[in-house]
Design an enzyme around this catalytic site. Structure first.
Site, PDB file in Angstrom:
ATOM      1  N   ARG A   1     -12.601  12.852   4.169  1.00  0.00           N
ATOM      2  CA  ARG A   1     -11.227  13.534   4.153  1.00  0.00           C
ATOM      3  C   ARG A   1     -10.736  14.034   2.809  1.00  0.00           C
ATOM      4  NH1 ARG A   1      -7.899   9.036   5.528  1.00  0.00           N
ATOM      5  NH2 ARG A   1      -6.127  10.400   5.699  1.00  0.00           N
TER       6      ARG A   1
ATOM      7  N   SER B   1      -6.394   4.742   8.393  1.00  0.00           N
ATOM      8  CA  SER B   1      -7.078   4.259   7.105  1.00  0.00           C
ATOM      9  C   SER B   1      -6.395   3.237   6.541  1.00  0.00           C
ATOM     10  CB  SER B   1      -7.072   5.528   6.272  1.00  0.00           C
ATOM     11  OG  SER B   1      -7.411   5.317   4.732  1.00  0.00           O
TER      12      SER B   1
ATOM     13  N   HIS C   1       0.944  -1.202  -0.009  1.00  0.00           N
ATOM     14  CA  HIS C   1      -0.039  -0.110  -0.046  1.00  0.00           C
ATOM     15  C   HIS C   1       0.957   1.190   0.082  1.00  0.00           C
ATOM     16  CE1 HIS C   1      -4.254   1.151   0.591  1.00  0.00           C
ATOM     17  NE2 HIS C   1      -3.688   2.426   0.839  1.00  0.00           N
TER      18      HIS C   1
ATOM     19  N   LYS D   1      -7.396  -1.308   6.526  1.00  0.00           N
ATOM     20  CA  LYS D   1      -7.731  -1.929   5.410  1.00  0.00           C
ATOM     21  C   LYS D   1      -6.947  -3.086   5.188  1.00  0.00           C
ATOM     22  CE  LYS D   1      -7.556   1.705   2.178  1.00  0.00           C
ATOM     23  NZ  LYS D   1      -7.761   2.789   3.006  1.00  0.00           N
TER      24      LYS D   1
ATOM     25  N   ASP E   1     -13.826   3.131   6.893  1.00  0.00           N
ATOM     26  CA  ASP E   1     -12.700   3.743   6.364  1.00  0.00           C
ATOM     27  C   ASP E   1     -13.410   4.329   5.053  1.00  0.00           C
ATOM     28  OD1 ASP E   1     -10.077   4.714   5.443  1.00  0.00           O
ATOM     29  OD2 ASP E   1     -10.039   3.314   3.931  1.00  0.00           O
TER      30      ASP E   1
HETATM   31  N1  URA Z   1      -4.014   5.386   1.418  1.00  0.00           N
HETATM   32  C1  URA Z   1      -5.145   5.227   2.278  1.00  0.00           C
HETATM   33  O1  URA Z   1      -5.760   4.269   2.087  1.00  0.00           O
HETATM   34  N2  URA Z   1      -5.567   6.145   3.117  1.00  0.00           N
HETATM   35  C2  URA Z   1      -4.744   7.201   3.462  1.00  0.00           C
HETATM   36  O2  URA Z   1      -5.285   7.928   4.275  1.00  0.00           O
HETATM   37  C3  URA Z   1      -3.606   7.641   2.533  1.00  0.00           C
HETATM   38  C4  URA Z   1      -3.466   6.805   1.482  1.00  0.00           C
END
Ligand code: URA
Length: 415
Positions: free
Chosen positions: A173, A188, A87, A192, A166
């Site tokens: 956001r 966040s 990620h 995930k 989220d």
């Molecule tokens: N990627 C995400 O999933 N969340 C964030 O806040 C920033 C990048």
């Protein structure tokens, strides 16, 4: 679940005034927000208070846990292969996930990838995947697991059953100036990734003009905070810090970036994208770098991507004509006013120009324009001749193109 109703305005005020929220207070807010019982405007105000006041490690952990527990976690059969993922903390021109997910699945690993949409000036994997006609990013768990067993990879978003908190908070956001908060980013991303029940995770933590963390030190603190959360959950986790002062690759914009990712999956594409993909992949793969590179070059990773697209109802016949499927009506060039070397190709300005062209959202319900963006970007250090094309701007209309051109001319310096 909660003995007493809590008074949400008092909780917002507590954070606004620098107080710490308890585990129960955080759980209460997240659970009720997810159910639609706390309105968006209160959670937006709270997000702004968190942005200014920050959160302690304990609060960040409780927020991550509450967001994870807003939905289900994936569970797997006992003898299944290692589950791995990557990620990014947000990039301009970031298209590595589109390549990495199928590439890692070639290594007999399972890649249960849950991604997000565009966030502020950065692009999102889901918006890029949705450029493919028919592609479904909302698989339910049963279907996602079936696909994992069959081809080793899925690419989905947060849904009503996986990280729904989220899904909602991310969208708020995006349009309320509250993205660059360490605690909110950690919760966040990690909610995930924890929902994926992974064995190994690599994070790409960005710093620089186009990143949420402008300074390297801030990015390290963000990476370290995510490591602490991952390690507490027995996850094998590491991060790679990379600068984000110029866009990754030569394109910014959803369909343009997808087309560039397809080039990489077909064994070509810009070297900075290929190298970053491999640098990240080797941290979670079994296979060595040379083997991963071979899978990019010999069509194995490409075939896996095509299989993923077909499994998720996408029209694979559209993949190689992505820039025709989504073609902006107005395309203009910016040319070099003199010869020299590119000294600046400012990622922040380029990301903002793409957003204003319609590649990102300005309010939560905005539709994305897949076709717009910037292509043929020169890279820092490249030599250019006077009058050579520095970039092409893809716009929906003359007016938006003119505005973007003004902004983009300021993004470049030649020395
Ligand atoms: N990627 C995400 O999933 N969340 C964030 O806040 C920033 C990048």
């Amino acid at each position: 679940m909660f003995l007493n109703q809590m008074h949400v305005p008092s909780l917002i005020e507590k954070k606004r005034d620098g107080g710490d929220l308890s585990a129960d207070e955080i759980s209460y807010i997240i659970a009720n927000f997810t159910r639609g019982e706390i309105p968006d405007y209160q959670v937006s105000a709270l997000a702004m208070a968190i942005f200014f006041r920050g959160m302690t490690d304990a609060e960040t952990w409780h927020l991550t846990k509450a967001m994870l527990e807003s939905g289900h976690r994936f569970t797997y059969p006992p003898d299944s292969p290692p589950k791995v993922d990557k990620h990014s903390t947000g990039a301009i021109g970031g298209k590595t996930s589109l390549v990495l997910a199928p590439l890692l699945a070639c290594d007999e690993l399972w890649v249960p990838m849950i991604s997000g949409r565009g966030l502020d000036i950065t692009g999102g994997t889901l918006d890029k995947l949705e450029c493919i006609p028919g592609f479904d990013v909302n698989l339910d768990r049963a279907r996602a697991l079936k696909q994992l067993k069959r081809i080793g990879v899925f690419m989905i978003g947060q849904t009503a059953e996986i990280c729904p908190a989220d899904k909602k908070l991310y969208a708020l956001r995006d349009v309320t100036g509250t993205v660059p908060s360490r605690a909110l980013i950690v919760a966040s991303i990690m909610s995930k990734k924890l929902a994926e029940s992974l064995d190994r995770l690599v994070l790409n933590v960005r710093f620089g003009s186009g990143a949420f963390m402008k300074e390297r030190r801030e990015a390290e603190l963000l990476g370290d905070a995510m490591l602490r959360v991952g390690e507490a959950m027995s996850l094998q986790i590491s991060y790679l810090l990379t600068p984000m002062n110029e866009p990754l690759g030569r394109t910014v914009g959803n369909a343009l970036e997808l087309a560039e990712a397809i080039d990489v999956l077909r064994g070509a594409g810009p070297p900075d994208v290929v190298n970053l993909v491999l640098d990240l992949a080797i941290r979670v793969a079994n296979a060595p770098r040379a083997q991963l590179q071979k899978w990019l070059q010999d069509g194995t990773a490409w075939q896996k991507f095509v299989a993923t697209v077909e499994a998720q109802d996408g029209d694979a016949s559209a993949l190689e004509r992505m820039t025709q499927v989504h073609r902006a009506p107005v395309i203009r060039e910016i040319k070099a006013e003199r010869s020299g070397r590119i000294a600046k190709m400012d990622a922040q300005r380029i990301g903002r120009a793409s957003l204003l062209l319609g590649g990102g959202r300005q309010t939560a319900n905005d539709a994305i324009d897949f076709a717009v963006g910037i292509s043929d970007l020169k890279k820092i250090g490249e030599a250019v001749e006077s009058n050579e094309v520095l970039m092409r701007v893809h716009a929906r209309a003359e007016k938006s193109c003119e505005r973007a051109l003004l902004m983009l001319k300021e993004a470049v310096a030649i020395e």
